[in-house]
Design a protein around this motif. Structure first.
Motif, mmCIF file in Angstrom:
data_model
loop_
_atom_site.group_PDB
_atom_site.id
_atom_site.type_symbol
_atom_site.label_atom_id
_atom_site.label_comp_id
_atom_site.label_asym_id
_atom_site.label_seq_id
_atom_site.Cartn_x
_atom_site.Cartn_y
_atom_site.Cartn_z
ATOM 1 N N LYS A 1 0.842 -1.191 0.000
ATOM 2 C CA LYS A 1 0.000 0.000 0.000
ATOM 3 C C LYS A 1 0.877 1.242 0.000
ATOM 4 O O LYS A 1 1.868 1.311 0.738
ATOM 5 N N TYR B 123 0.182 -2.751 -6.416
ATOM 6 C CA TYR B 123 0.021 -2.103 -5.114
ATOM 7 C C TYR B 123 -1.309 -1.365 -5.071
ATOM 8 O O TYR B 123 -1.916 -1.082 -6.111
ATOM 9 N N GLU B 124 -1.728 -1.061 -3.871
ATOM 10 C CA GLU B 124 -2.935 -0.268 -3.670
ATOM 11 C C GLU B 124 -2.528 1.161 -3.356
ATOM 12 O O GLU B 124 -1.733 1.393 -2.442
#
Length: 210
Positions: A4, A28-29
């Motif tokens: 993240k 990824y976030e």
């Protein structure tokens, strides 16, 4: 657990991590932090970055802040993903390390202030201070003279391959190249060629258009 990244894509420090994630081809976030609403000063965010600045980063149970520390973590932890951004020969990596420090301590010191005056202030409706611009242009020119000499000897700052030493420059270059400060780079042929090269990398183009 997924990677993240917390921040705003307008931030050069956040963009630095995004560029690295793109080069490493890592999923990824992205968690947007609304800085106008002071979300970066909230207790929840301060638990991720106690200085109340972006970015903040998580990889599983690991929490990091400071963009260059994050990129070095990614480069060392995921060496087999995407582009190898470090060199495993200790002496050659030491040279890369020198230029990583040069970017952080010298180039960014003046480049970021120029970007603030020439790119960010107009976006926010603020007045550019031309006296400050002139001062930092002179300082940045001295740094770029050293770069011109270095890049006459090698294709990239750390040697013959693209590394973190080059990648770390990309966000500030992005903003400066949209301003009159671009002429400082254009006036130096090796610097100009290098800047054009690294800004045309597919991973960087992906990072800034995602």
């Amino acid at each position: 657990m997924a990677i993240k990244l917390y921040g705003t894509a307008a931030s050069t420090n956040v963009l630095r991590v995004m560029a690295c994630l793109a080069e490493k081809e890592l999923d990824y976030e992205f968690v947007n932090v609304n800085m106008s609403n002071k979300e970066h000063k909230s207790p929840e965010f301060l638990s991720r970055n106690p200085f109340g600045q972006v970015p903040a980063f998580e990889d599983g149970d690991l929490k990091l802040f400071e963009s260059r520390a994050i990129t070095q973590y990614l480069a060392h932890t995921y060496p087999d993903n995407g582009t190898n951004l470090i060199i495993h020969d200790p002496k050659k990596m030491a040279i890369v390390g020198v230029w990583i420090e040069v970017e952080a301590q010298k180039f960014d010191r003046f480049g970021s202030k120029l970007a603030w005056e020439l790119a960010y202030k107009p976006m926010f409706g603020l007045t550019t201070d031309e006296t400050v611009v002139e001062e930092h242009e002179k300082n940045l020119e001295q740094v770029l003279d050293v770069y011109e000499s270095r890049l006459s000897e090698s294709k990239y700052l750390g040697g013959d391959c693209f590394t973190l030493a080059d990648l770390h420059h990309l966000p500030v270059l992005k903003y400066l190249f949209g301003t009159k400060a671009k002429r400082l780079f254009d006036a130096r042929p090796h610097v100009s060629a290098w800047a054009a090269d690294i800004q045309s990398r597919p991973a960087w183009v992906k990072a800034i258009t995602a």
